[in-house]
Write a protein that holds these residues in place. Structure first.
Motif, PDB file in Angstrom:
ATOM      1  N   LEU A  69       0.822  -1.207   0.000  1.00 15.63           N
ATOM      2  CA  LEU A  69       0.000   0.000   0.000  1.00 15.63           C
ATOM      3  C   LEU A  69       0.857   1.258   0.000  1.00 15.63           C
ATOM      4  N   ALA A  70       1.963   1.204   0.741  1.00 15.96           N
ATOM      5  CA  ALA A  70       2.839   2.374   0.809  1.00 15.96           C
ATOM      6  C   ALA A  70       3.513   2.649  -0.539  1.00 15.96           C
ATOM      7  N   SER A  71       3.706   1.590  -1.350  1.00 18.17           N
ATOM      8  CA  SER A  71       4.423   1.746  -2.615  1.00 18.17           C
ATOM      9  C   SER A  71       3.506   1.789  -3.828  1.00 18.17           C
ATOM     10  N   TRP A  72       2.223   1.543  -3.630  1.00 14.63           N
ATOM     11  CA  TRP A  72       1.303   1.349  -4.753  1.00 14.63           C
ATOM     12  C   TRP A  72       1.239   2.571  -5.681  1.00 14.63           C
ATOM     13  N   THR A  77       7.181   1.037  -9.119  1.00 16.57           N
ATOM     14  CA  THR A  77       6.374  -0.030  -8.519  1.00 16.57           C
ATOM     15  C   THR A  77       7.136  -1.352  -8.466  1.00 16.57           C
ATOM     16  N   GLY A  78       8.462  -1.288  -8.603  1.00 18.39           N
ATOM     17  CA  GLY A  78       9.261  -2.513  -8.571  1.00 18.39           C
ATOM     18  C   GLY A  78       9.098  -3.278  -7.280  1.00 18.39           C
ATOM     19  N   LEU A  79       9.026  -2.553  -6.158  1.00 16.81           N
ATOM     20  CA  LEU A  79       8.874  -3.231  -4.873  1.00 16.81           C
ATOM     21  C   LEU A  79       7.546  -3.983  -4.808  1.00 16.81           C
ATOM     22  N   VAL A  80       6.482  -3.374  -5.344  1.00 14.50           N
ATOM     23  CA  VAL A  80       5.176  -4.034  -5.344  1.00 14.50           C
ATOM     24  C   VAL A  80       5.255  -5.352  -6.105  1.00 14.50           C
ATOM     25  N   ARG A  81       5.853  -5.310  -7.305  1.00 20.95           N
ATOM     26  CA  ARG A  81       5.973  -6.528  -8.105  1.00 20.95           C
ATOM     27  C   ARG A  81       6.801  -7.583  -7.381  1.00 20.95           C
ATOM     28  N   GLU A  82       7.856  -7.151  -6.721  1.00 20.94           N
ATOM     29  CA  GLU A  82       8.708  -8.092  -5.990  1.00 20.94           C
ATOM     30  C   GLU A  82       7.945  -8.743  -4.841  1.00 20.94           C
ATOM     31  N   LEU A  83       7.167  -7.943  -4.114  1.00 13.71           N
ATOM     32  CA  LEU A  83       6.391  -8.483  -3.000  1.00 13.71           C
ATOM     33  C   LEU A  83       5.326  -9.459  -3.482  1.00 13.71           C
ATOM     34  N   LEU A  84       4.650  -9.117  -4.586  1.00 14.97           N
ATOM     35  CA  LEU A  84       3.639 -10.016  -5.132  1.00 14.97           C
ATOM     36  C   LEU A  84       4.265 -11.329  -5.593  1.00 14.97           C
TER      37      LEU A  84
END
Length: 354
Positions: A69-72, A77-84
């Protein structure tokens, strides 16, 4: 600004879930009324709430959800993709591990099938008082499962052992057990599952009173009462060991059913999450009295239950006074008859998020 109720409705998150995520610092409302404490959200937060609902359904850990949510809305958005991707790998590994464990369990079940089959194929002939069997079926019928994915629960278990017959029904969220005396059978323990339609046909024969004759031959069960007969095949499934599901005990109190029903009708009701049933939060006072709580506080003497299931259990109890046995918030509650504790029902607790 959107109210918490509107945000819950349009996001798929329950009101209680939004309160929980506020306290956890995951989705904080834009403004909280300092007088009423009511939460308000900005229109832009609806997208975050919907995203949160998706991640929650996918089982992502809370710490990772907070980072997503903090990175969305950021540029990168690389961190979001990595977390997913990381969470998907965990799910796939978990599924692989679960498949291995289930394969081992199926092998164990294969070894147990012969012994379990013997409980269903023995020949049984016994007699039982029709009013006693009718009362037993009435006490458990409400708890029969209607879930087509669980056919083994779609009927009533007849468990014959010694001079006792236990009839049992469960849909996983509640269970009802009733006991009746039998005569004319002195063999080993036998269990058969009578399908719902056949169980209802058997119950319809029992209003004539007098003795009833129950028999099992292979996979066929028969009940004769008066001039009528109901017969059919038992369900070819194994029923769970209900004795292991019985509650360990808790604080017991006798309630006047009429007064308790009135309190349930007029007292506080807690709304469940989206699509869920309403809840009643029961508390036990120091003197043993059962009360209805307006909300789920951090109180070891309260437990939340499905309100509709509670009403069904009280009706099936068929007594002016019943015993409520309430333990920890995470323990099932039992509803027993003061004059016949062999006939009772239990309700699974519902976890409160605040």
């Amino acid at each position: 600004m959107r109210s918490i109720g509107e945000t819950a409705r349009d996001s798929g998150l329950g009101v209680s879930a939004l309160r929980f995520y506020d306290r956890a610092g995951v989705l904080v409302p834009a403004w909280v009324d300092p007088v009423s404490g009511y939460r308000w959200y900005e229109q832009e937060q609806l997208e975050e709430a919907r995203l949160l609902a998706r991640l929650r359904r996918a089982g992502m850990p809370l710490a990772d959800i907070r980072l997503v949510l903090a990175s969305w809305s950021g540029v990168d958005t690389g961190l979001v993709r990595e977390l997913l991707a990381s969470h998907l790998r965990r799910l796939e590994q978990g599924l692989s591990d679960a498949r291995s464990e289930f394969s081992a369990l199926r092998a164990l079940l294969d070894h147990r099938e012969n012994a379990m089959t013997s409980l269903r194929t023995a020949t049984v002939r016994l007699s039982i008082a029709a009013p006693e069997l009718a009362a037993a079926l009435d006490a458990v019928r409400f708890a029969v499962s209607t879930d087509p994915e669980l056919p083994m629960l779609g009927g009533v278990l007849f468990d014959v052992e010694g001079e006792s017959l236990h009839v049992v029904a469960t849909d996983r969220y509640r269970m009802a057990v009733a006991r009746a005396g039998v005569a004319g059978y002195d063999g080993s323990r036998v269990q058969v599952i009578v399908g719902t339609a056949l169980a209802d046909a058997m119950r319809a024969l029992l209003d004539s009173g007098g003795p009833a004759r129950f028999s099992v031959e292979g996979d066929r069960v028969t009940l004769e009462a008066g001039d009528g007969q109901a017969a059919g095949q038992c369900l070819d499934h194994d029923f769970p060991d209900y004795r292991r599901l019985l509650p360990a005990g808790g604080r017991r109190t006798v309630v006047d059913v009429a007064a308790f029903l009135k309190a349930l009708a007029t007292g506080p009701v807690r709304s469940g999450e989206a699509g869920a049933h309403d809840l009643s939060v029961l508390g036990v006072e120091g003197g043993g009295a059962v009360t209805l709580r307006a909300d789920g506080h951090d109180d070891p003497n309260r437990v939340a239950v499905n309100r509709a299931f509670l009403l069904d259990a009280l009706d099936a109890g068929a007594r002016d006074r019943l015993i409520l046995e309430i333990g920890a918030p995470t323990a099932p509650i039992a509803i027993r008859r003061p004059d016949d504790e062999g006939t009772f029902s239990i309700l699974m607790p519902v976890r409160l998020e605040d």
